[in-house]
Design a protein around this motif. Structure first.
Motif, short mmCIF file in Angstrom:
data_model
loop_
_atom_site.label_atom_id
_atom_site.label_comp_id
_atom_site.label_asym_id
_atom_site.label_seq_id
_atom_site.Cartn_x
_atom_site.Cartn_y
_atom_site.Cartn_z
N GLY A 103 31.29 21.52 22.66
CA GLY A 103 32.33 20.56 22.38
C GLY A 103 33.68 21.23 22.27
O GLY A 103 33.86 22.39 22.63
N VAL A 128 33.01 11.66 11.35
CA VAL A 128 34.25 12.44 11.40
C VAL A 128 34.29 13.40 10.22
O VAL A 128 34.10 12.98 9.07
CB VAL A 128 35.48 11.52 11.38
CG1 VAL A 128 36.76 12.36 11.46
CG2 VAL A 128 35.43 10.52 12.52
N ALA A 135 29.40 8.13 15.68
CA ALA A 135 30.04 9.42 15.39
C ALA A 135 30.41 9.50 13.92
O ALA A 135 30.75 8.49 13.29
CB ALA A 135 31.29 9.62 16.25
N GLU A 155 27.27 12.86 17.98
CA GLU A 155 28.67 13.28 18.01
C GLU A 155 29.24 13.44 16.60
O GLU A 155 29.16 12.53 15.78
CB GLU A 155 29.51 12.27 18.78
CG GLU A 155 30.97 12.70 18.92
CD GLU A 155 31.82 11.72 19.70
OE1 GLU A 155 33.03 11.98 19.86
OE2 GLU A 155 31.28 10.69 20.15
N TRP A 156 29.82 14.61 16.37
CA TRP A 156 30.55 14.89 15.14
C TRP A 156 31.97 15.26 15.53
O TRP A 156 32.19 16.19 16.30
CB TRP A 156 29.90 16.04 14.37
CG TRP A 156 28.55 15.68 13.81
CD1 TRP A 156 27.40 15.50 14.51
CD2 TRP A 156 28.23 15.43 12.45
NE1 TRP A 156 26.37 15.16 13.67
CE2 TRP A 156 26.85 15.12 12.39
CE3 TRP A 156 28.97 15.46 11.26
CZ2 TRP A 156 26.20 14.82 11.20
CZ3 TRP A 156 28.33 15.16 10.07
CH2 TRP A 156 26.95 14.85 10.04
N ARG A 157 32.94 14.51 15.03
CA ARG A 157 34.34 14.74 15.39
C ARG A 157 35.06 15.50 14.28
O ARG A 157 34.67 15.45 13.11
CB ARG A 157 35.03 13.40 15.65
CG ARG A 157 34.43 12.61 16.80
CD ARG A 157 35.21 11.34 17.08
NE ARG A 157 34.60 10.57 18.16
CZ ARG A 157 35.10 9.42 18.63
NH1 ARG A 157 36.23 8.92 18.10
NH2 ARG A 157 34.48 8.78 19.60
N LEU A 158 36.13 16.16 14.67
CA LEU A 158 36.97 16.89 13.72
C LEU A 158 38.31 16.17 13.59
O LEU A 158 38.84 15.63 14.55
CB LEU A 158 37.20 18.33 14.20
CG LEU A 158 35.97 19.19 14.44
CD1 LEU A 158 36.39 20.57 14.95
CD2 LEU A 158 35.15 19.32 13.16
N ASP A 190 28.69 18.13 20.03
CA ASP A 190 27.34 17.62 20.13
C ASP A 190 26.46 18.39 19.14
O ASP A 190 26.31 19.60 19.25
CB ASP A 190 26.83 17.81 21.56
CG ASP A 190 25.41 17.28 21.76
OD1 ASP A 190 24.51 17.65 20.98
OD2 ASP A 190 25.19 16.52 22.72
N GLY A 211 38.06 17.73 19.91
CA GLY A 211 37.85 16.29 19.82
C GLY A 211 36.48 15.89 19.32
O GLY A 211 36.30 14.78 18.82
N GLY A 212 35.49 16.76 19.44
CA GLY A 212 34.16 16.41 18.99
C GLY A 212 33.11 17.38 19.49
O GLY A 212 33.30 18.05 20.52
#
Length: 210
Positions: free
Chosen positions: A63, A43, A41, A74-77, A69, A66-67
């Motif tokens: 998503g 961030v 992932a 996965e790219w999270r914030l 697709d 929290g994240g």
């Protein structure tokens, strides 16, 4: 929007933490979780996580806060904190994403995720097409084959920028990391070296701009 950290799946979190400490990239937050996936992932630091999540959903990404697709990755914030992290000799240059569908990846990372496409480069002699998206102070490089290779998207590794490659290489070698010899980079005028440390959990490149 800025790349502020990574999540690494590793079978040995203590060894991974130690390898990253010796690498010295303390301007990014690296989290470790048990597993075998390596870099799983990325961030993104944003000013307003809730508002950004709502916008990405409206653009068609699946998503929540929290994240998300993005092409199966996965790219999270996370909240962006200006000035967080220490200054070291290494700064993030780019994240590599391999894809079998360059056009879909361009739409996902540009129109949906909102990154700024700066260059669409083809090297037919190498069978390579690269889409380069600016993300804060770094770049997301989407690498695709021009020969029709297919397959799911996957993170291909990280490249770290240094102002003095010889000095950085010597420091890492003194820290006990396995670093290759310096060689010319694919981009004209650059020099690169590979950090061949498996416990980092992801392919790692050092790059000096000409």
């Amino acid at each position: 929007m800025r790349i502020t950290g990574f999540v690494i799946e590793t079978p040995d979190t203590a060894a991974a933490q130690d390898a990253w400490r010796r690498l010295g990239t303390t301007d990014r937050d690296v989290r470790f979780t048990p597993g075998e996936g390596g870099l799983v992932a990325v961030v993104l630091g944003v000013e307003d996580v809730t508002a950004t999540a709502r916008l990405l959903q409206r653009r068609g990404l699946v998503g929540d806060a929290g994240g998300f697709d993005v092409g199966g990755l996965e790219w999270r914030l996370a909240p962006f904190v200006p000035g967080a992290g220490d200054t070291t000799d290494l700064a993030l240059d780019h994240v590599v994403v391999h894809t079998g569908d360059a056009e879909r990846a361009a739409a996902d990372h540009g129109a949906r995720l909102g990154l700024d496409l700066r260059l669409d480069r083809r090297l037919e002699e190498h069978g390579f097409r690269g889409l380069f998206f600016r993300c804060g102070d770094a770049v997301v490089e989407i690498a695709a084959s021009t020969k029709g290779a297919d397959g799911p998207d996957r993170f291909g590794g990280l490249a770290w920028r240094t102002g003095d490659l010889d000095e950085s290489r010597a420091r890492l070698a003194a820290e006990g990391l396995d670093v290759s010899e310096v060689r010319p980079g694919r981009k004209p005028g650059t020099r690169v070296a590979t950090v061949r440390e498996r416990t980092l959990g992801t392919p790692t490149l050092l790059i000096e701009q000409g």
